[in-house]
Design a protein around this motif. Sequence first.
Motif, PDB file in Angstrom:
ATOM      1  N   SER A   1      -8.418  -6.222  -3.125  1.00 28.81           N
ATOM      2  CA  SER A   1      -8.019  -4.892  -2.664  1.00 28.81           C
ATOM      3  C   SER A   1      -7.778  -4.903  -1.163  1.00 28.81           C
ATOM      4  O   SER A   1      -8.075  -5.875  -0.473  1.00 28.81           O
ATOM      5  CB  SER A   1      -9.104  -3.859  -3.003  1.00 28.81           C
ATOM      6  OG  SER A   1      -9.303  -3.748  -4.395  1.00 28.81           O
ATOM      7  N   GLY A   2      -7.249  -3.793  -0.674  1.00 30.92           N
ATOM      8  CA  GLY A   2      -7.077  -3.638   0.766  1.00 30.92           C
ATOM      9  C   GLY A   2      -5.850  -4.308   1.337  1.00 30.92           C
ATOM     10  O   GLY A   2      -5.781  -4.556   2.543  1.00 30.92           O
ATOM     11  N   ILE A   3      -4.836  -4.576   0.486  1.00 36.36           N
ATOM     12  CA  ILE A   3      -3.602  -5.177   0.969  1.00 36.36           C
ATOM     13  C   ILE A   3      -2.840  -4.138   1.784  1.00 36.36           C
ATOM     14  O   ILE A   3      -2.749  -2.968   1.413  1.00 36.36           O
ATOM     15  CB  ILE A   3      -2.739  -5.675  -0.205  1.00 36.36           C
ATOM     16  CG1 ILE A   3      -3.501  -6.749  -1.004  1.00 36.36           C
ATOM     17  CG2 ILE A   3      -1.386  -6.174   0.271  1.00 36.36           C
ATOM     18  CD1 ILE A   3      -3.797  -7.998  -0.223  1.00 36.36           C
TER      19      ILE A   3
ATOM     20  N   ASN B   1       0.811  -1.229   0.000  1.00 39.16           N
ATOM     21  CA  ASN B   1       0.000   0.000   0.000  1.00 39.16           C
ATOM     22  C   ASN B   1       0.836   1.267   0.000  1.00 39.16           C
ATOM     23  O   ASN B   1       0.295   2.376   0.097  1.00 39.16           O
ATOM     24  CB  ASN B   1      -0.970   0.007   1.181  1.00 39.16           C
ATOM     25  CG  ASN B   1      -0.281   0.060   2.541  1.00 39.16           C
ATOM     26  OD1 ASN B   1       0.927   0.268   2.640  1.00 39.16           O
ATOM     27  ND2 ASN B   1      -1.048  -0.137   3.603  1.00 39.16           N
ATOM     28  N   ALA B   2       2.166   1.162  -0.087  1.00 36.25           N
ATOM     29  CA  ALA B   2       3.063   2.321  -0.122  1.00 36.25           C
ATOM     30  C   ALA B   2       2.849   3.245   1.067  1.00 36.25           C
ATOM     31  O   ALA B   2       3.037   4.457   0.977  1.00 36.25           O
ATOM     32  CB  ALA B   2       2.904   3.094  -1.430  1.00 36.25           C
ATOM     33  N   GLY B   3       2.446   2.644   2.210  1.00 30.99           N
ATOM     34  CA  GLY B   3       2.245   3.434   3.414  1.00 30.99           C
ATOM     35  C   GLY B   3       0.947   4.214   3.445  1.00 30.99           C
ATOM     36  O   GLY B   3       0.763   5.067   4.319  1.00 30.99           O
ATOM     37  N   ASP B   4       0.014   3.924   2.539  1.00 27.63           N
ATOM     38  CA  ASP B   4      -1.233   4.693   2.420  1.00 27.63           C
ATOM     39  C   ASP B   4      -2.404   3.713   2.395  1.00 27.63           C
ATOM     40  O   ASP B   4      -2.732   3.143   1.349  1.00 27.63           O
ATOM     41  CB  ASP B   4      -1.199   5.537   1.152  1.00 27.63           C
ATOM     42  CG  ASP B   4      -2.425   6.428   1.003  1.00 27.63           C
ATOM     43  OD1 ASP B   4      -3.347   6.337   1.836  1.00 27.63           O
ATOM     44  OD2 ASP B   4      -2.467   7.211   0.025  1.00 27.63           O
ATOM     45  N   ALA B   5      -3.047   3.502   3.541  1.00 26.68           N
ATOM     46  CA  ALA B   5      -4.167   2.558   3.615  1.00 26.68           C
ATOM     47  C   ALA B   5      -5.324   2.981   2.726  1.00 26.68           C
ATOM     48  O   ALA B   5      -6.045   2.133   2.184  1.00 26.68           O
ATOM     49  CB  ALA B   5      -4.633   2.429   5.068  1.00 26.68           C
TER      50      ALA B   5
END
Length: 370
Positions: A229-231, A193-197
């Motif tokens: 989704s939601g990883i 998620n690159a640090g972005d939930a």
Amino acid sequence: MRTAVASIVGLLALTTSCARFDDATTTPFTPEPSFDAGAELEPLEPPTATTTTGAPPTPPGPCQDPDPAVVATCLDTTGGLVTLPDGGSALVAERRTGRILRVAPRTEPVEVATVPVDGSGDGGLLDLALSPTYDEDRLLYAYITTPTDNRVVRLAAGDVPKPVFTGIPRGASGNAGALEFTSPTDLVVLTGNAGDAAAAADPASLAGKLLRMPVPAPGAAAAPSVVLSGIGTAGDVCRDPAGNLWITDRTVLEDRLQRVDVDGAVSTSPAWTWPERPGVAGCAAGADAVAVSLTDGKAVAVVAVDPGTGAVTAAPVTAVQDRYGRLGGAAVGGDGQLWVSTVNKSGGEPGPNDDRVVLIQFPAGGGGFD
């Protein structure tokens, strides 16, 4: 197990912008493994040794590990780990350096490629996948971090890394990703998620997803579809003998093991969760169990599952607890042994021989990856 490494025909010269490979010949792929969840994972037992005078042997020198289960030592912190078609060797990535090394028991590691990566933070050379026809085309695929994005590249001998799928968001953290072929022409890509939930839940973002796509030619536009989704922080994706996919990831609330059926159906809830968050990482799936490497848990978790439904049938059991430290990669070998790699140089307490690749075997007659 077979421990001979296929002979190396040659290594190609390295430049700052291209990958370097050995051009070894290999045997065909071994069959998909099955897994007997009743077997207990154990490292190889060290032999008893004395000198001719009866005195204890001289302690091994630097980068010589007395544990016979240890295949390779003194690596930089590892990234992806994948076993080779010969069944007795593997490729392991060094996350920060971009090096890919061929490792096998009782054999010195051989650098077969170096890929330019941005290894800052948790980025770098994060996963490897063999082409489904690797023994003919010698192609590798890698999930890497660059200064601008995370991406999938194709690596061929004598050529620069060719972008296959670009533009996956990168961040200060959450850059981990994984690759798995589901057919000769189809690839799944697990993205962090690159640090972005919020990005993981955004259908317009490539972050925090399990993506499926036909493998495009280098330079052609990829056309991914979203499977899941939601990883959170991506762990790994692995395929069982029936073709079902297993995904590990970490969220702020729990670590998870999720299943995607071979027909693409996704369960509404994870197959298993770890509220204690032991740091799920690499996975290897058999017919009735999934082995998961744990970083903070410093062990391998073995999750028994029903082959038909995919339901977890018992609480996970752990093996090699605290024996090798933080574990990252996991892959199955050709003779039923589990290969794991350590990540003690990344947030751990590395010993003099870290980081390492280790073989874990099953007791005789106890089943395993067959």
